[in-house]
Design an enzyme around this catalytic site. Structure first.
Site, PDB file in Angstrom:
ATOM      1  N   CYS A 184       2.462   6.358  50.705  1.00  0.00           N
ATOM      2  CA  CYS A 184       2.070   5.393  51.825  1.00  0.00           C
ATOM      3  C   CYS A 184       0.951   4.382  51.212  1.00  0.00           C
ATOM      4  O   CYS A 184       1.152   4.332  50.002  1.00  0.00           O
ATOM      5  CB  CYS A 184       1.613   6.201  52.814  1.00  0.00           C
ATOM      6  N   MET A 185       0.255   4.150  51.814  1.00  0.00           N
ATOM      7  CA  MET A 185      -0.723   3.093  51.318  1.00  0.00           C
ATOM      8  C   MET A 185      -1.739   3.772  50.250  1.00  0.00           C
ATOM      9  O   MET A 185      -2.319   3.066  49.558  1.00  0.00           O
ATOM     10  CB  MET A 185      -1.535   2.605  52.535  1.00  0.00           C
TER      11      MET A 185
END
Length: 664
Positions: A29-30
């Site tokens: 993810c980020m």
């Protein structure tokens, strides 16, 4: 060819987690590399945390290695590239046929099984385990509940109409036939529950049925009696109820298993059932049933006290507690109270109040239907049980829907209490005889006071709905499931495909004060309250969070959008003063493949604080069992000279949240 720093970091991570062969799939993810592990015993979490570049480790359903924005996508890509797969794809197995599709499917199957086992190990509690067993016991009976319940409801309506003079005596035999069919389930329900309970806990189903049946005290006909060993009073058939049966049969299964271990095989078939029934039969009759009798007498005293108090308070307490009484089979003790009231007053004001408990169940079921509409297994059961519940037969909703989920049962009881309070407040609402509740009771309300009963029923529906909708729906109920109970898993979207804005000149810090605003309407809170260690422990940096109550999302500060994830659950930005910021929409929402999010920003866009950036579907996120928390995190905290602490309060989107002084 020399390896770059991202490949080296990826190799170190592989070494600490048991190598690529211990990985089922990998995505990011980020801020985190998300790794599905095959064998958790091979993961050295301590070594993983010591790797330079690893900011933190979260070991939950997936292993999450926190690396930070800008680094995580490059490391994750290097890791999957080194084994020849894509982000989110199954890793090859340990055999040489790692390019074969069948092998990938096998790896996926192993991963799914491992994840399920790990999830159970991490999140299982005694309460959830108990509810799971209760669900397994009663779900096979749902078709019987629905069929017999509908027949009971029709028989109740016709019987009430006959009592009220709306039907003639020529319907008597047909009504009797309907009651006989219905009684095939409800009269002997303890036996069916005993059989299913034994099957669930690994005992002999026939023995479980006998334990369930003996609570009826078969063969004990007046003047014969079995006395309560504690009070000396005769036991009453049915004492113990459903909960007593489940408890006794659970113990019976344990006893039977132990006896199978101790008794020689040659005499096992004779000795084990004999000794098991003898021990558990005596235990059930002389301990379980007397204990239920003690509860019964206590409840009778409590009910009499509540009735003497009267009014809305009495209505609330009685409506609230009736469903637990049904579970213990103790509602039968109210029959003589009803009959005595009818004899003295011409009607029983107690029955309309207690009927509100079923109304709370109906309201709770409707709330579950709306909030958990992606759970096809649950909604299918609600569709079958709801009409029966409206007619006043509550067992399908209790045992098939609300009780197995836990919280909805409690909120349904509260709804029943609200309806009971309304009936108690109106007063003088009585029934001229006893029978089914729900809509079927309307023709039996005395003195043309049926409107007060209907108002109470509507209050129970609405109360049960509201309390359940906002407080009583567990995340497990909102998970998307097929009708067979299997989880619906969205197709993964590669998280590494986001476009990153590369400014022409390096970003410089500009001293001054920046005002951060709430990115959504909701409850402002410090990061320490976020239910995710990466945010709560401030591994990535400091900031604030909002528990959103509306779908609109705005920019928390003025600046430039640097990247937006392909899954649309997060973005990074640089503020006008040079602060590096992550805005993360929900927790673990990368797994939702972008479906709940609609962002209108892209890398390179200039935004102002409070500018609308998109929307998030809160209901869809909750239905997937995820938290909707929005976290705003400053990742280059060395640039922060001073930051005000966020105050816990309700805010609207674009309301001031914190102020940050930036070093020049």
């Amino acid at each position: 060819m020399a390896k770059d720093k991202y490949t080296i970091l990826g190799d170190k991570i592989f070494a600490a987690i048991g190598g690529p062969e211990n990985v089922a799939s990998l995505n990011h993810c980020m801020t985190r590399v998300r790794i599905s592990i095959i064998d958790d015993q091979k993961v050295d979490v301590a070594a993983l945390k010591q790797i330079s570049g690893v900011l933190g480790v979260v070991n939950e359903e997936t292993l999450q290695v926190v690396l930070g924005p800008g680094v995580v996508n490059k490391v994750a890509q290097a890791m999957v590239a080194s084994v020849g797969v894509g982000l989110g794809d199954p890793f090859p197995g340990t055999t040489q046929t790692n390019q074969h599709a069948a092998n990938k499917e096998a790896v996926s199957a192993v991963a799914a099984q491992t994840h399920a086992a790990q999830k159970a190990k991490l999140k299982q509690t005694w309460w959830r385990a108990a509810l799971k067993h209760i669900s397994a016991i009663f779900i096979p009976l749902i078709p019987a509940f629905v069929g017999a319940g509908l027949i009971s409801g029709i028989a109740g309506i016709m019987g009430n109409m006959q009592t009220a003079g709306m039907l003639g005596d020529n319907f008597t035999e047909f009504i009797t036939v309907l009651k006989v069919i219905n009684s095939g389930l409800f009269t002997y329900l303890n036996i069916y529950v005993g059989i299913n309970t034994a099957r669930e806990f690994g005992g002999t189903p026939g023995l479980g049925g006998i334990i369930g049946g003996l609570i009826y005290l078969p063969g004990v006909v007046a003047p014969l009696a079995i006395n309560n060993v504690f009070t000396g009073q005769p036991l009453v058939a049915g004492q113990g109820g459903i909960i007593g049966v489940i408890f006794s049969v659970w113990l019976m299964a344990l006893v039977e298993k132990k006896l199978h271990q101790w008794i020689p095989d040659a005499i096992d078939i004779i000795v084990v059932p004999f000794v098991t029934l003898l021990i558990m039969g005596v235990f059930t009759i002389f301990l379980v049933m007397p204990f239920a009798g003690w509860i019964s007498s206590s409840l009778v005293g409590g009910i009499n006290w509540v009735l003497n108090v009267g009014g809305a308070f009495a209505g609330f307490v009685l409506g609230l507690t009736f469903l637990p009484m049904v579970m213990f089979g103790l509602h039968q003790i109210l029959t003589p109270i009803h009959l005595e009231m009818i004899k003295e007053l011409g009607s029983t004001p107690l029955l309309p109040i207690l009927a509100m408990a079923g109304g709370g169940q109906v309201g709770a079921a409707i709330a579950l239907w709306l909030r958990a509409k992606k759970n096809k297994q649950l909604t299918r059961m609600i569709k079958g049980a709801l009409p029966v519940g409206i007619l006043g037969v509550g067992e399908p909703l209790i045992y098939g829907v609300t009780l197995p989920l836990g919280r909805p049962f409690i909120t349904a009881c509260i709804g029943g209490g609200i309806g009971g309070a309304v009936v108690g407040l109106i007063g003088n609402v009585g029934a001229i005889t006893i029978g089914p509740s729900g809509l079927a009771l309307i023709p039996l309300i005395a003195n043309n006071r049926w409107f007060g009963y209907v108002l109470g029923l509507l209050a129970a529906y609405i109360g049960g709905f509201i309390v359940t909708y906002f407080f009583g729906v567990p995340k497990t109920a909102m998970q998307a499931k097929n009708e067979d109970g299997s989880l619906v898993v969205p197709e993964p979207v590669p998280a590494g495909t986001e476009i990153v804005y590369e400014p022409n000149t390096p970003v410089k810090l500009v001293s001054g004060t920046e005002q951060f605003v709430a990115p959504a309407t909701g409850d402002l809170e410090p990061l320490t309250q976020v239910k995710d260690d990466v945010f709560a422990k401030k591994i990535m940096g400091d900031g604030y969070a909002v528990e959103p109550q509306a779908k609109k999302i705005v920019a928390p500060v003025s600046g430039t959008i640097m990247s937006v994830t392909a899954t649309k659950h997060a973005w990074t930005m640089i503020s006008d003063h040079g602060l590096e910021i992550i805005v993360h929409l929900g927790l673990d929402t990368v797994e939702l493949a972008g479906k709940p999010f609609d962002l209108m920003i892209k890398a390179g866009d200039k935004v102002k604080a409070g500018q609308v950036c998109g929307e998030m579907d809160l209901g869809a996120i909750e239905a997937a069992g995820k938290a909707t928390t929005i976290a705003t995190v400053i990742t280059n905290m060395a640039a922060v000279a001073k930051m005000t602490a966020p105050k816990e309060k309700r805010v609207a989107a674009n309301d001031p949240a914190i102020e940050v002084d930036v070093r020049g």
